[in-house]
Design a protein around this motif. Structure first.
Motif, mmCIF file in Angstrom:
data_model
loop_
_atom_site.group_PDB
_atom_site.id
_atom_site.type_symbol
_atom_site.label_atom_id
_atom_site.label_comp_id
_atom_site.label_asym_id
_atom_site.label_seq_id
_atom_site.Cartn_x
_atom_site.Cartn_y
_atom_site.Cartn_z
ATOM 1 N N UNK A 3 42.292 15.682 -1.391
ATOM 2 C CA UNK A 3 42.529 16.964 -0.723
ATOM 3 C C UNK A 3 42.624 16.850 0.791
ATOM 4 N N UNK A 4 42.881 15.654 1.303
ATOM 5 C CA UNK A 4 43.099 15.455 2.734
ATOM 6 C C UNK A 4 44.588 15.213 2.923
ATOM 7 N N UNK A 5 45.279 16.019 3.719
ATOM 8 C CA UNK A 5 46.722 15.837 3.885
ATOM 9 C C UNK A 5 47.052 14.489 4.506
ATOM 10 N N UNK A 6 48.096 13.860 3.989
ATOM 11 C CA UNK A 6 48.592 12.602 4.544
ATOM 12 C C UNK A 6 49.829 12.946 5.354
ATOM 13 N N UNK A 7 49.771 12.696 6.645
ATOM 14 C CA UNK A 7 50.863 13.069 7.538
ATOM 15 C C UNK A 7 51.987 12.046 7.480
ATOM 16 N N UNK A 8 53.186 12.484 7.767
ATOM 17 C CA UNK A 8 54.334 11.594 7.857
ATOM 18 C C UNK A 8 55.136 11.964 9.085
ATOM 19 N N UNK A 9 56.044 11.077 9.519
ATOM 20 C CA UNK A 9 56.807 11.382 10.732
ATOM 21 C C UNK A 9 57.687 12.612 10.592
ATOM 22 N N UNK A 10 57.995 13.036 9.366
ATOM 23 C CA UNK A 10 58.840 14.208 9.166
ATOM 24 C C UNK A 10 58.094 15.528 9.194
ATOM 25 N N UNK A 11 56.770 15.490 9.212
ATOM 26 C CA UNK A 11 55.984 16.718 9.222
ATOM 27 C C UNK A 11 56.061 17.398 10.591
ATOM 28 N N UNK A 12 56.201 18.718 10.615
ATOM 29 C CA UNK A 12 56.247 19.434 11.901
ATOM 30 C C UNK A 12 54.965 19.208 12.709
ATOM 31 N N UNK A 13 55.125 18.921 13.975
ATOM 32 C CA UNK A 13 53.978 18.759 14.856
ATOM 33 C C UNK A 13 53.365 17.371 14.870
ATOM 34 N N UNK A 14 53.830 16.451 14.031
ATOM 35 C CA UNK A 14 53.266 15.088 14.010
ATOM 36 C C UNK A 14 53.917 14.278 15.123
ATOM 37 N N UNK A 15 53.090 13.848 16.075
ATOM 38 C CA UNK A 15 53.603 13.062 17.203
ATOM 39 C C UNK A 15 52.952 11.689 17.299
ATOM 40 N N UNK A 16 51.913 11.441 16.491
ATOM 41 C CA UNK A 16 51.179 10.180 16.612
ATOM 42 C C UNK A 16 51.148 9.403 15.296
ATOM 43 N N UNK A 17 52.217 9.483 14.483
ATOM 44 C CA UNK A 17 52.261 8.798 13.195
ATOM 45 C C UNK A 17 52.294 7.284 13.397
ATOM 46 N N UNK A 18 51.419 6.573 12.695
ATOM 47 C CA UNK A 18 51.403 5.116 12.720
ATOM 48 C C UNK A 18 51.424 4.644 11.267
ATOM 49 N N UNK A 19 52.491 3.935 10.835
ATOM 50 C CA UNK A 19 52.540 3.489 9.444
ATOM 51 C C UNK A 19 51.499 2.415 9.169
ATOM 52 N N UNK A 20 51.102 2.281 7.913
ATOM 53 C CA UNK A 20 50.148 1.244 7.517
ATOM 54 C C UNK A 20 50.799 -0.124 7.656
ATOM 55 N N UNK A 21 49.989 -1.137 7.951
ATOM 56 C CA UNK A 21 50.504 -2.506 8.062
ATOM 57 C C UNK A 21 49.662 -3.447 7.227
ATOM 58 N N UNK A 22 50.311 -4.452 6.658
ATOM 59 C CA UNK A 22 49.651 -5.525 5.916
ATOM 60 C C UNK A 22 50.082 -6.842 6.552
ATOM 61 N N UNK A 23 49.133 -7.695 6.854
ATOM 62 C CA UNK A 23 49.436 -8.960 7.514
ATOM 63 C C UNK A 23 49.708 -10.056 6.484
#
Length: 76
Positions: A3-23
């Motif tokens: 029940x916690x929203x997961x933000x994406x770069x397409x969501x209105x107002x999202x300016x600090x989206x950082x995608x997950x990374x795997x090394x």
């Protein structure tokens, strides 16, 4: 998630989206088990190296090896 929203770069107002990374190490192969367990969200999975999308190989669907049902490929 839970029940916690997961933000994406397409969501209105999202300016600090950082995608997950795997090394990974250069030349390393990894097997990933991926689950799109959401009722109403589409998983957009992409592997990017140095800014270039890479090809991924699908080896199984729902735990069944690809091409194992028709007998054309060996099952290991």
């Amino acid at each position: 998630m839970n029940h916690v929203p997961v933000l994406s770069p397409g969501d209105p107002g999202v300016t600090n989206f950082v995608p997950a990374t795997l090394q990974m190490q250069a030349g390393e192969r990894q097997l990933w088990r991926v689950s799109n367990s959401s009722a109403d969200t589409i998983l957009d999975l992409q592997y990017v190296f140095d800014g270039v999308p890479q090809t991924m190989q699908l080896v199984a669907i729902d735990g069944v090896p690809v091409n194992s049902q028709d007998g054309a490929q060996p099952v290991s």
